[in-house]
Design a protein around this motif. Structure first.
Motif, PDB file in Angstrom:
ATOM      1  N   ILE A 226       0.843  -1.196   0.000  1.00  0.00           N
ATOM      2  CA  ILE A 226       0.000   0.000   0.000  1.00  0.00           C
ATOM      3  C   ILE A 226       0.880   1.248   0.000  1.00  0.00           C
ATOM      4  O   ILE A 226       1.827   1.337   0.783  1.00  0.00           O
ATOM      5  N   PHE A 227       0.579   2.183  -0.866  1.00  0.00           N
ATOM      6  CA  PHE A 227       1.149   3.531  -0.800  1.00  0.00           C
ATOM      7  C   PHE A 227       0.072   4.433  -0.204  1.00  0.00           C
ATOM      8  O   PHE A 227      -1.074   4.453  -0.688  1.00  0.00           O
ATOM      9  N   TYR A 228       0.431   5.171   0.849  1.00  0.00           N
ATOM     10  CA  TYR A 228      -0.502   6.136   1.423  1.00  0.00           C
ATOM     11  C   TYR A 228       0.016   7.547   1.140  1.00  0.00           C
ATOM     12  O   TYR A 228       1.147   7.889   1.496  1.00  0.00           O
ATOM     13  N   LEU A 229      -0.822   8.362   0.501  1.00  0.00           N
ATOM     14  CA  LEU A 229      -0.452   9.734   0.143  1.00  0.00           C
ATOM     15  C   LEU A 229      -1.300  10.726   0.941  1.00  0.00           C
ATOM     16  O   LEU A 229      -2.529  10.668   0.909  1.00  0.00           O
ATOM     17  N   LEU A 294      -3.243   2.034  -3.642  1.00  0.00           N
ATOM     18  CA  LEU A 294      -2.911   3.402  -3.262  1.00  0.00           C
ATOM     19  C   LEU A 294      -4.109   4.000  -2.536  1.00  0.00           C
ATOM     20  O   LEU A 294      -5.251   3.859  -2.982  1.00  0.00           O
ATOM     21  N   VAL A 295      -3.819   4.643  -1.397  1.00  0.00           N
ATOM     22  CA  VAL A 295      -4.832   5.366  -0.631  1.00  0.00           C
ATOM     23  C   VAL A 295      -4.362   6.812  -0.548  1.00  0.00           C
ATOM     24  O   VAL A 295      -3.242   7.078  -0.118  1.00  0.00           O
ATOM     25  N   MET A 296      -5.218   7.728  -0.956  1.00  0.00           N
ATOM     26  CA  MET A 296      -4.842   9.145  -0.948  1.00  0.00           C
ATOM     27  C   MET A 296      -5.835   9.954  -0.144  1.00  0.00           C
ATOM     28  O   MET A 296      -7.039   9.889  -0.363  1.00  0.00           O
ATOM     29  N   SER A 297      -5.316  10.742   0.815  1.00  0.00           N
ATOM     30  CA  SER A 297      -6.131  11.697   1.564  1.00  0.00           C
ATOM     31  C   SER A 297      -6.028  13.067   0.909  1.00  0.00           C
ATOM     32  O   SER A 297      -4.937  13.524   0.559  1.00  0.00           O
ATOM     33  N   TYR A 298      -7.152  13.704   0.785  1.00  0.00           N
ATOM     34  CA  TYR A 298      -7.193  15.079   0.272  1.00  0.00           C
ATOM     35  C   TYR A 298      -8.352  15.759   0.985  1.00  0.00           C
ATOM     36  O   TYR A 298      -8.976  15.168   1.883  1.00  0.00           O
ATOM     37  N   ASN A 299      -8.642  17.020   0.658  1.00  0.00           N
ATOM     38  CA  ASN A 299      -9.854  17.599   1.234  1.00  0.00           C
ATOM     39  C   ASN A 299     -10.560  18.503   0.245  1.00  0.00           C
ATOM     40  O   ASN A 299     -10.022  18.833  -0.814  1.00  0.00           O
ATOM     41  N   SER A 300     -11.778  18.893   0.606  1.00  0.00           N
ATOM     42  CA  SER A 300     -12.658  19.583  -0.337  1.00  0.00           C
ATOM     43  C   SER A 300     -12.184  20.984  -0.679  1.00  0.00           C
ATOM     44  O   SER A 300     -12.731  21.598  -1.604  1.00  0.00           O
ATOM     45  N   GLU A 301     -11.194  21.508   0.020  1.00  0.00           N
ATOM     46  CA  GLU A 301     -10.648  22.823  -0.304  1.00  0.00           C
ATOM     47  C   GLU A 301      -9.279  22.718  -0.975  1.00  0.00           C
ATOM     48  O   GLU A 301      -8.578  23.712  -1.120  1.00  0.00           O
ATOM     49  N   GLY A 302      -8.894  21.509  -1.362  1.00  0.00           N
ATOM     50  CA  GLY A 302      -7.607  21.320  -2.018  1.00  0.00           C
ATOM     51  C   GLY A 302      -7.543  21.992  -3.378  1.00  0.00           C
ATOM     52  O   GLY A 302      -8.563  22.188  -4.038  1.00  0.00           O
ATOM     53  N   ILE A 303      -6.318  22.320  -3.805  1.00  0.00           N
ATOM     54  CA  ILE A 303      -6.156  23.054  -5.061  1.00  0.00           C
ATOM     55  C   ILE A 303      -6.377  22.178  -6.289  1.00  0.00           C
ATOM     56  O   ILE A 303      -6.638  22.690  -7.374  1.00  0.00           O
TER      57      ILE A 303
END
Length: 352
Positions: A226-229, A294-303
């Motif tokens: 697993i790659f976690y970003l 791959l698991v990626m965390s982001y958020n709703s205000e990301g560019i």
């Protein structure tokens, strides 16, 4: 530790979403490790951990929490460990460091108001007493290491204890890009070192202090199930926001400038803080990364728009997506801002 994007309170939910999708394995690469919250979580689940970050203070935490796999014994430090049978050896060493006489060094002379009265705005990151405390501890740790009184891992563990302690006494809102012009009550408290938790698993874990894409492209043996970003989400670089922790970790007497006493950080800029370079970098990580999931965390205000992330990831395999509300990072003081923000999780099973 207060840190932008810290996943300490979200990692249980992230793991739950992974289990729902049967994203499991025995190894994980925490590509943007930060305060190591995710790496620590998976180390405790006995995954083999690979972790990386551009910032050196993060590398110190990685060494202490992730690479180290033994209880420190400090057998070369002249301490009667038997004198307090209720105190572990790390706590005994921290008590010795606590009790050392104060030293006015780089931190005290550059980040306390008593020593910066010559500036238009004296720097109020720490009281003079706490600035001297940081200096005495960091100097002693360095001297012990250079005199072979502590091992490499003991060295990193002690610096990690200092790094984890400092935010509880810093006169800031949450990041070090600016300081309060009046004293926060907690900044006036007398500093005492806090021990870190020592984590042990059954693997030889690897830690890096590198640009993530360079590492992935050049080390073809680097692989994990697993790659976690968890990359930066906006245009604010992490290095200037945490410049003081970086200086305490390195203790390299850098050239500093500006109201906040910023160190140079040109070599620590992340491409994820610009929408165009971020898209290219993400594509390269997915393309060249040696992983199954791959698991990626982001958020709703990301560019990067959600649609662009979905387009990139779906090119490389089967993917899914979920988002949920969580509390906005506390250092954001915009009165009009919604207190809640959406965490976005992207899951990819890469085509073989």
């Amino acid at each position: 530790m207060r840190y932008i994007g810290n996943k300490e309170n979200l990692v249980d939910r992230i793991f739950l979403e992974m289990e729902k999708r049967n994203i499991l394995g025995t190894s994980i690469f925490d590509v943007f490790s930060g305060t190591t919250s995710v790496a620590k979580f998976f180390k405790e689940k006995n995954y083999k951990i690979i972790s990386n970050d551009l910032l050196y203070f993060s590398y110190v935490l990685q060494q202490a929490y992730i690479s180290n796999n033994t209880i420190p014994i400090f057998d070369k430090i002249n301490i009667n460990f038997e004198s307090n049978m209720f105190e572990d050896r790390l706590s005994s060493v921290l008590r010795i460091l606590d009790e050392l006489p104060p030293v006015s060094g780089f931190i005290s002379k550059n980040y306390t108001p008593d020593y910066t009265q010559n500036l238009d705005i004296p720097r109020m990151y720490f009281t003079t007493e706490n600035g001297d405390f940081i200096d005495k501890v960091r100097i002693a740790i360095q001297e012990w290491y250079e005199q072979n009184k502590i091992t490499k891992h003991e060295y990193y563990i002690l610096i990690a204890c200092l790094i984890e302690t400092v935010p509880y006494y810093a006169n800031i809102s949450g990041v070090y890009g600016a300081f309060h012009k009046k004293w926060d009550p907690r900044a006036l408290k007398k500093m005492h070192l806090k021990p870190i938790n020592i984590l042990i698993n059954q693997h030889e874990n690897q830690v890096f202090n590198s640009n993530s894409i360079n590492l992935i492209k050049t080390d073809r043996n680097l692989q994990a199930d697993i790659f976690y970003l968890d990359p930066p989400y906006n245009q604010r670089q992490y290095a200037p926001n945490y410049h003081l922790l970086e200086t305490i970790a390195k203790y390299d007497n850098p050239v500093i400038k500006g109201v906040s006493g910023m160190r140079e950080y040109t070599d620590q800029k992340s491409n994820f803080c610009n929408v165009n370079t971020a898209i290219n970098e993400l594509d390269d990580i997915v393309k060249y990364g040696n992983f199954r999931y791959l698991v990626m965390s982001y958020n709703s205000e990301g560019i990067i728009p959600k649609e662009a992330l979905l387009d990139i990831l779906s090119t490389y395999g089967q993917m899914s997506f979920v988002e949920f509300d969580y509390l906005r990072y506390k250092s954001n003081k915009r009165k009009s801002a919604n207190k809640m923000i959406k965490e976005q999780l992207f899951f990819l099973e890469k085509k073989i």
